[in-house]
Design an enzyme around this catalytic site. Structure first.
Site, PDB file in Angstrom:
ATOM      1  CD  GLU A 201     -14.073  -5.998 -19.280  1.00 51.87           C
ATOM      2  OE1 GLU A 201     -12.916  -5.955 -18.578  1.00 51.87           O
ATOM      3  OE2 GLU A 201     -14.810  -6.591 -18.592  1.00 51.87           O
TER       4      GLU A 201
ATOM      5  CD  GLU B 290     -12.472 -11.861 -19.816  1.00 50.57           C
ATOM      6  OE1 GLU B 290     -12.929 -11.538 -18.709  1.00 50.57           O
ATOM      7  OE2 GLU B 290     -12.235 -10.874 -20.630  1.00 50.57           O
TER       8      GLU B 290
END
Lengths: 629, 321
Positions: free
Chosen positions: A469, A537
């Site tokens: 991220e 994820e």
């Protein structure tokens, strides 16, 4: 050189006098020591003297001087977090930076600034400081040797002094920092001083979704180097196209009295101890053994984590044994083929994975090898075959345990900067780092290099992950390039490039998304995709929220290019504290320490509760992961 | 007391309907709007009358996806729905009016029947309201068949769950069931094994924030075991049991010391009340728990409970297994 506090304000200063990153091999005086404590290593763990300062301005400036009066210092345990020792406030926060709503702060060299921001951390009100002192006696056997100190993990900015002399500076919290103490080490008593600032410019790169801690939270070792020492070992087992035979290439870097009179003797034995090959090379700063042909190999895989035993013995000029370096390696072949499917050992890869934070409800991220072994057992018991080390390198023993037990690793860099561009879910990269920012390039490249150099010999590592991220830009692309230039035996992974599709040719071998809906994944897979798909994820098991796994399993069955994923995540992050009202030891989460802003129970999203018992949903995970072992 | 021809002894009370037999006695209340007493072998099994259930405690995924907010009316309905209508049928005779005073003056203490049916119709506390019926059919053996019906209404939001709740006076020492292992939900039952399982006590799954837990799907039989009563004159602490069996199809249940509302209010497990009662909920329909994430994505479509559908389920309460 003198230490300068301004380094913590400068993203371009992140390692001073730090020894280069190298392979994570252990080394011993003789073969009897293998699997025990090496007599070259003296642990400095245990009680250290400790002075806590709320701000940099309050720090005891000359605490590292041998004549400093430390009677007012407390005692703290190393390794541990300063927060869990009761000094600084515990805080759990996800994307926002920990100073959200308290301090207005922008990363240096952003928003069209070509300048540093003086005092951004060195004069900050939210930057507590730990001043650590350790007095140790140099072991007899360490005398006249080269001596280094190894800090295995320190959050976040570390300054080191020995006997009053400045030794070095380091930032990367989740990788070892090593410094040469030889010039200043003395026989008898020595005083090692470490100053730890909670925040520095690396805080922008270490915005992981987790409890925010500081301090020396992994072990510290004093290490003696023998007269000739293998600094770095590069083990490259190459599987032939027939998947039956292979070639082993081994090269090394040495230091010390590496005159031609030192000799390196290499041997490889199979798991039964039978010798397969032996070789000898004169020592040199850089050397390569002759390529070794293996006519018949046992492949390493999660089903059968077969490891060969490499042993290098280093002999000095008078044929005396100086050190032995053992390393277990495995033959396995990772390929991204023309059909755009990843194969390991000629079999389609299916990742039955989890994301794993290092966690213990009592000690936070200061975990033990027993914690790791327990986690491995949980994974094996539940058909979990892969771990993404979210979002930083783990302690070294973890990689060895994954080799030995057959857990694939996505070895992730210590990088997460979502607070610079992700604003309440919206993409707003106006002061994004590292992005394309040249001033933030070297520091992230350094993290890539360290991750690679340390773990390059582990067969369990099949992916390098560039971090998590951070908004993809040319700096992340440079990290990808680093891995591609150094390693053709693994693939690279980066999810963040999903936001910058124009960089997809330069970053990541896989299309990786997080929490993507099965329908959208199917749409991707049905439209002639360029890369195989991985869920880096998925399933977010917060509380009692795991269900519907069948939809993902259907994708596994239907699309070879769907290669599985990593459930978020492995263990709830919560802290065990004593509750005076119920008089019980209870689990606490974000916001339970009066800290604001907080993201409350958001980190309670493991397949295990924080006390390492399994959540009920694990039986579902075990079932689906068991269908495609 | 011996009962003539193995029939139910029917007691036409002024505010209740009593049904007695060997080793059991039931009281159906008109005032309380439900089954008020269920005594077997001298032990009371009810603390409050069973009520229809529309809520299961919010999961993190419900919270994140906003489901609980959207469906909040069902929370009120779960706690505050009212009984609007009661119908009593004794053998083949359905009374036009409730057999209360003075209508019941015509009866004696020697009234017997083979089968008695009493149906309670509840109005959900929602806008609009929709009727829910709980029908008890009692046989001379003491077996009670419970039939529950939800009248679909497309104007209402999805339901979290639909069932019936029995609150028992003391905490059970454990329960045994035939069904699926572990904690299961419609979207999380593939990993379970089928079998007969014993659970000690009334475990509450220790999610960091208390939430829906302890669901057992696809159950065909359940036995709840208690040892203690609230009866001051009862000094016997032998275990005693009550059995629930499938009627037309399997059911789901949870057996916890708390109502969903109690779970809903705690931010940590240690904030929950002391465990003093048994809350057995038998479900005919359960919403899934899983989302792709826990902060915006809803449970998959097929695991929703649209309110436009009718929901029906049934089971029996048996004195013997």
């Amino acid at each position: 050189m003198q230490a300068d506090i301004k380094w913590i304000d400068d993203p371009e200063t992140f390692r001073i006098n730090q020894l280069p990153a190298h392979s994570d091999h252990y080394f011993y005086k003789n073969t009897d020591e293998i699997d025990q404590d090496s007599s070259f290593v003296k642990s400095l763990n245990g009680p250290w003297k400790f002075g806590y300062s709320k701000t940099p301005q309050d720090r005891p400036v000359n605490f590292f001087q041998p004549d400093f009066d430390s009677r007012n210092f407390d005692t703290i345990k190393v390794p541990s977090h300063i927060e869990l020792a009761g000094y600084a406030q515990i805080q759990y926060i996800n994307t926002w930076y920990p100073w959200e709503g308290k301090i207005y702060r922008r990363p240096p060299y952003t928003l069209n600034s070509d300048k540093l921001t003086p005092g951004i951390f060195s004069e900050a009100e939210d930057n507590s400081v730990g001043s650590y002192l350790k007095t140790f006696t140099l072991p007899e056997s360490f005398k006249h040797q080269r001596i280094i100190v190894q800090f295995q993990g320190v959050e976040e900015a570390l300054y080191v002094w020995l006997n009053g002399h400045f030794i070095g500076y380091a930032e990367d919290s989740f990788t070892p920092s090593e410094f040469d103490l030889t010039p200043y080490i003395q026989d008898g008593e020595n005083i090692l001083a470490a100053r730890v600032y909670k925040r520095c410019t690396a805080s922008y790169l270490e915005d992981q979704d987790m409890f925010r801690f500081s301090g020396i939270f992994r072990g510290v070792n004093l290490i003696a180097l023998p007269d000739t020492h293998i600094e770095d070992l590069d083990i490259r087992p190459v599987v032939s196209d027939d998947f039956q035979s292979g070639v082993l290439n081994v090269s090394a870097k040495t230091s010390g009295k590496y005159d031609k009179n030192s000799t390196l003797k290499l041997s490889v034995t199979d798991s039964d101890g039978k010798t397969i090959v032996e070789q000898e090379q004169p020592s040199a700063e850089e050397l390569s053994f002759e390529p070794m042909d293996f006519s018949s190999i046992n492949l390493w895989s999660p089903d059968s984590p077969y490891l060969y035993n490499l042993l290098i013995k280093v002999y000095g000029p008078t044929k005396e044994l100086l050190e032995v370096v053992p390393y277990q390696f495995g033959f396995r072949k990772v390929e991204l083929r023309d059909d755009k499917v990843i194969y390991v050992n000629n079999q389609r890869l299916v990742i039955n994975g989890v994301n794993r934070h290092e966690w213990n409800a009592k000690t936070g991220r200061a975990i033990t090898v027993d914690d790791m072994k327990s986690d491995i057992k949980t994974m094996l018991d539940n058909n979990i075959n892969a771990d993404r080390t979210c979002h930083y390198p783990d302690q070294i023993p973890w990689y060895y345990l994954c080799d030995q037990n057959g857990i694939y690793l996505m070895a992730e860099n210590n990088l997460e900067s979502h607070g610079t561009w992700q604003k309440s879910g919206a993409i707003e990269p106006s002061f994004n780092v590292p992005g394309d920012n040249p001033h933030w390039l070297e520091v992230v490249l350094d993290r890539a290099r360290t991750n690679y150099e340390m773990f390059k010999n582990h067969p369990s590592v099949i992916f390098w992950s560039l971090g998590n991220e951070s908004f993809a830009g040319s700096d992340i692309a440079a990290m990808n390039k680093f891995y591609k230039e150094h390693d053709d035996s693994r693939l690279t992974h980066y999810e963040g490039v999903v936001h910058t599709p124009e960089l997809k040719d330069q970053i990541s071998d896989v299309e990786s998304r997080m929490y993507e809906k099965p329908d959208n994944i199917e749409e991707y897979l049905q439209n002639d995709p360029k890369k195989p798909f991985i869920d880096c994820e998925y399933m977010h098991d917060m509380g009692n929220s795991l269900g519907g796994m069948n939809s993902y399993h259907q994708l596994v069955e239907k699309y070879p290019m769907y290669q599985g994923g990593f459930i978020w995540d492995f263990i709830d992050q919560a802290l065990l504290v004593h509750d005076p009202i119920s008089d019980q030891d209870v689990l606490r989460y974000g916001g339970d320490f009066d800290e604001r802003h907080s993201d409350y129970e958001f980190s309670g999203d493991g397949l295990m509760f924080a006390d390492r018992t399994e959540k009920p949903a694990m039986q579902e995970v075990k079932y689906y992961y068991g269908l495609r072992k | 007391m011996a009962y003539a021809n193995n029939q139910l002894h029917v007691i036409y009370g002024d505010g209740t309907l009593g049904l007695g037999g060997d080793d059991f006695h039931y009281i159906f209340s008109y005032e309380r709007g439900g089954l008020e007493s269920l005594v077997t072998q001298g032990k009371e099994w009810l603390y409050r009358t069973p009520t229809p259930v529309f809520w299961r405690a919010t999961t993190d995924n419900d919270r994140g996806s906003g489901f609980s907010t959207k469906s909040a009316q069902w929370y009120a309905a779960d706690m505050f729905s009212t009984c609007e209508k009661i119908s009593v049928t004794v053998d083949d005779k359905t009374f036009d009016q409730l057999p209360v005073a003075p209508f019941n003056n015509q009866f004696s203490d020697e009234e017997y029947a083979d089968v008695v049916e009493i149906a309670y119709t509840y109005a959900t506390n929602t806008v609009p309201s929709t009727p829910v019926e709980i029908r008890y059919t009692v046989k001379a053996s003491g077996q009670i068949k419970v039939t529950v019906h939800f009248d679909g209404n497309a104007e209402l939001q999805d339901l979290p769950a639909f069932g019936i709740r029995f609150i028992m006076p003391t905490a059970a020492t454990g329960f045994d069931y035939t069904g699926l292992s572990g904690e299961t939900y419609p979207d999380r039952l593939a990993g379970a094994t089928v079998g007969t399982f014993h659970v000690d006590g009334l475990p509450v799954t220790k999610y960091l924030v208390p939430q829906e837990c302890g669901m057992h799907m696809n159950t065909s039989a359940l036995t709840v075991t208690r040892e203690k009563t609230l009866n001051n004159a009862d000094h016997i602490t032998q275990p005693f049991e009550l059995n629930f069996n499938k009627a037309d199809s399997d059911f789901a249940f949870s057996c916890l010391p708390y109502t969903p509302e109690e779970l809903e209010s705690a931010t940590h497990i240690e904030e929950l009340p002391l465990k003093r009662r048994t809350v057995l909920t038998i479900y005919g329909a359960v919403r899934g728990v899983g989302g792709i994430d826990s902060w915006g994505t809803d449970v998959e479509e097929q695991y929703h409970l649209p309110a436009k559908n009718d929901y029906d389920f049934s089971f029996t309460i048996d004195l013997d297994k």
